[in-house]
Design an enzyme around this catalytic site. Sequence first.
Site, PDB file in Angstrom:
ATOM      1  N   SER A  21       0.821  -1.210   0.000  1.00 37.77           N
ATOM      2  CA  SER A  21       0.000   0.000   0.000  1.00 37.77           C
ATOM      3  C   SER A  21       0.854   1.258   0.000  1.00 37.77           C
ATOM      4  O   SER A  21       0.578   2.218  -0.737  1.00 37.77           O
ATOM      5  CB  SER A  21      -0.929  -0.002   1.217  1.00 37.77           C
ATOM      6  OG  SER A  21      -1.827  -1.079   1.172  1.00 37.77           O
ATOM      7  N   ARG A  25       1.336   4.279  -3.178  1.00 36.52           N
ATOM      8  CA  ARG A  25       1.145   5.707  -2.921  1.00 36.52           C
ATOM      9  C   ARG A  25       2.433   6.481  -3.154  1.00 36.52           C
ATOM     10  O   ARG A  25       2.403   7.592  -3.689  1.00 36.52           O
ATOM     11  CB  ARG A  25       0.618   5.905  -1.492  1.00 36.52           C
ATOM     12  CG  ARG A  25      -0.845   5.450  -1.343  1.00 36.52           C
ATOM     13  CD  ARG A  25      -1.233   5.172   0.107  1.00 36.52           C
ATOM     14  NE  ARG A  25      -2.640   4.819   0.232  1.00 36.52           N
ATOM     15  CZ  ARG A  25      -3.148   3.620  -0.071  1.00 36.52           C
ATOM     16  NH1 ARG A  25      -2.353   2.649  -0.536  1.00 36.52           N
ATOM     17  NH2 ARG A  25      -4.446   3.381   0.077  1.00 36.52           N
ATOM     18  N   ARG A 120     -14.030  -6.629 -11.718  1.00 39.93           N
ATOM     19  CA  ARG A 120     -14.202  -5.959 -10.426  1.00 39.93           C
ATOM     20  C   ARG A 120     -14.903  -4.615 -10.606  1.00 39.93           C
ATOM     21  O   ARG A 120     -14.755  -3.944 -11.632  1.00 39.93           O
ATOM     22  CB  ARG A 120     -12.841  -5.785  -9.740  1.00 39.93           C
ATOM     23  CG  ARG A 120     -12.212  -7.112  -9.366  1.00 39.93           C
ATOM     24  CD  ARG A 120     -10.816  -6.974  -8.838  1.00 39.93           C
ATOM     25  NE  ARG A 120     -10.778  -6.281  -7.556  1.00 39.93           N
ATOM     26  CZ  ARG A 120      -9.652  -6.043  -6.880  1.00 39.93           C
ATOM     27  NH1 ARG A 120      -8.482  -6.436  -7.391  1.00 39.93           N
ATOM     28  NH2 ARG A 120      -9.680  -5.422  -5.719  1.00 39.93           N
ATOM     29  N   SER A 163     -15.297   0.261  -2.022  1.00 44.79           N
ATOM     30  CA  SER A 163     -13.834   0.185  -2.002  1.00 44.79           C
ATOM     31  C   SER A 163     -13.252   1.510  -1.549  1.00 44.79           C
ATOM     32  O   SER A 163     -13.577   2.562  -2.119  1.00 44.79           O
ATOM     33  CB  SER A 163     -13.283  -0.170  -3.385  1.00 44.79           C
ATOM     34  OG  SER A 163     -11.867  -0.110  -3.380  1.00 44.79           O
ATOM     35  N   SER A 164     -12.389   1.464  -0.548  1.00 45.26           N
ATOM     36  CA  SER A 164     -11.694   2.675  -0.111  1.00 45.26           C
ATOM     37  C   SER A 164     -10.774   3.208  -1.200  1.00 45.26           C
ATOM     38  O   SER A 164     -10.413   4.388  -1.193  1.00 45.26           O
ATOM     39  CB  SER A 164     -10.886   2.392   1.159  1.00 45.26           C
ATOM     40  OG  SER A 164      -9.854   1.454   0.900  1.00 45.26           O
ATOM     41  N   SER A 191     -12.868   0.211   5.463  1.00 42.25           N
ATOM     42  CA  SER A 191     -11.410   0.242   5.250  1.00 42.25           C
ATOM     43  C   SER A 191     -10.854   1.655   5.394  1.00 42.25           C
ATOM     44  O   SER A 191      -9.960   2.074   4.663  1.00 42.25           O
ATOM     45  CB  SER A 191     -11.048  -0.335   3.877  1.00 42.25           C
ATOM     46  OG  SER A 191     -11.439  -1.674   3.761  1.00 42.25           O
ATOM     47  N   ASP A 304      -8.358  -7.387   4.450  1.00 44.93           N
ATOM     48  CA  ASP A 304      -7.348  -8.269   3.856  1.00 44.93           C
ATOM     49  C   ASP A 304      -6.896  -9.364   4.820  1.00 44.93           C
ATOM     50  O   ASP A 304      -6.315 -10.371   4.397  1.00 44.93           O
ATOM     51  CB  ASP A 304      -6.136  -7.461   3.383  1.00 44.93           C
ATOM     52  CG  ASP A 304      -6.408  -6.690   2.102  1.00 44.93           C
ATOM     53  OD1 ASP A 304      -7.410  -6.999   1.427  1.00 44.93           O
ATOM     54  OD2 ASP A 304      -5.633  -5.776   1.784  1.00 44.93           O
ATOM     55  N   LYS A 331     -13.055  -8.674  -4.411  1.00 41.86           N
ATOM     56  CA  LYS A 331     -11.597  -8.647  -4.507  1.00 41.86           C
ATOM     57  C   LYS A 331     -11.149  -9.521  -5.682  1.00 41.86           C
ATOM     58  O   LYS A 331     -11.923  -9.799  -6.602  1.00 41.86           O
ATOM     59  CB  LYS A 331     -10.989  -9.124  -3.182  1.00 41.86           C
ATOM     60  CG  LYS A 331     -11.225  -8.167  -2.016  1.00 41.86           C
ATOM     61  CD  LYS A 331     -10.376  -6.921  -2.152  1.00 41.86           C
ATOM     62  CE  LYS A 331     -10.444  -6.046  -0.926  1.00 41.86           C
ATOM     63  NZ  LYS A 331      -9.534  -4.887  -1.001  1.00 41.86           N
ATOM     64  N   ARG A 377      -3.874 -13.826  -1.492  1.00 40.95           N
ATOM     65  CA  ARG A 377      -4.125 -14.019  -0.062  1.00 40.95           C
ATOM     66  C   ARG A 377      -4.714 -15.403   0.228  1.00 40.95           C
ATOM     67  O   ARG A 377      -4.464 -15.974   1.299  1.00 40.95           O
ATOM     68  CB  ARG A 377      -5.008 -12.895   0.478  1.00 40.95           C
ATOM     69  CG  ARG A 377      -4.364 -11.535   0.287  1.00 40.95           C
ATOM     70  CD  ARG A 377      -4.910 -10.451   1.164  1.00 40.95           C
ATOM     71  NE  ARG A 377      -4.388  -9.162   0.730  1.00 40.95           N
ATOM     72  CZ  ARG A 377      -3.196  -8.669   1.071  1.00 40.95           C
ATOM     73  NH1 ARG A 377      -2.398  -9.378   1.857  1.00 40.95           N
ATOM     74  NH2 ARG A 377      -2.801  -7.485   0.634  1.00 40.95           N
TER      75      ARG A 377
END
Length: 422
Positions: A21, A25, A120, A163-164, A191, A304, A331, A377
């Site tokens: 993450s 960014r 998605r 979704s954030s 989230s 997650d 997801k 995951r």
Amino acid sequence: MKLIVSRSQISGCVHAPPSKSHTHRAFLLASLAKGESVVLSPLLGEDTLATLSAVKALGANVCEGDDRITIQGGNLHAPLPKGTVINCKNSGTSIRMLAGIASRLDGTTEFTGDASLCSRPMKPLLDALSELGAGVTSDNGCAPFTITGPVSGGDVHIRGDVSSQFISGLLISAPLGKADTRIHLTTPLTSKPYVDMTISAMKKHGVSVETIEDGYLVRSGQVYSSEDVQVGGDYSSAAFLFAAAALAGEIAVSGLDPADPQGDQVVISILETFGAGVVRDGENVTIRKAALKAADIDLANAPDLFPIIAVLASQAKGTSRLYGAAHLRFKESDRIMSTVLFLRSMGADISETEDGCIVTGPANLSGANVTTFGDHRIMMASAVAGLIADSTTTVDDAGCCAVSYPGFVKDMQKLGADMREE
């Protein structure tokens, strides 16, 4: 390539992989900042490389060095040369944040991804960009789509419970407009720590975000400054290491900043709630095996963690309820269904709910053939479950962990796990 896992005990020390993450960014904000930024110790996984490739295509000058990426930013542009498409592969973070940026560029940008990403949901974000004035074309509210800008700013309304990443995409791009941007959330935000992480990263690059009654305000006239960024360890990925230790040994994980805003840092308190042995010493976390007890866990702000917490719950005495994670159905896979399927196939007493699952333990797990649905995951959670199964577990896609934790198998082998790829 398949992953074969046999019952194992683990021990030792390992350094946490870099945060996915934070890396996303850092790459995006460096590309928007005028001047040179250096991103130190980034995660070079499939998702973050998709972001890096995209900012290069949009005009950032990128130089890859030894454990660092140098980005000369501030000159992103559209339209791109004819036939150029931004392919975000399997990365929802990439496509959602870049779509916001594309809406502020003068021209048309085309986006696509792999089959999973193209299934998605994007419609809430595309509708929001359209409300701001962007030209948007999409057949079904998913990728592929095109965005035509520039938009100046204004008021925009969007759901906060899908979704954030939608909110982060709107926030990151907002300073590029000529007018203030007000983001109004029409449903409660899930989230939220990921949005807080975005706001924190923006602040480091000189841009402030104000909180309003129903959302956020980003004032125009702000300019991103170039900054060097050190990427810290990833709590989301470390969670798999923690769970493996709580079930099958004792390990120490280094490189995890206790002041990091990552929402998935809550995994440490979740482990304590279940009864695992936890010792924190600065950036080092030691986890050891212990008798686990059932717990009810709200994962609305750390979705997650769901697959690996479900594995833990399968070994806890009593009935656990994991809830608050309905958005996991959108997801890389329907992550609730995928988790329940693989654990049930291994013998867990687990049932699916609308926003999570109910698990009664402890269960004697047996090896099984696990379908990951290409979800990193699910792959890592099932591999950890295989450490305590009575027979061999075969995971169908060993490579999909490259999305977020390319070194997962090697790190587990270093700790003594009986895992091999074939």
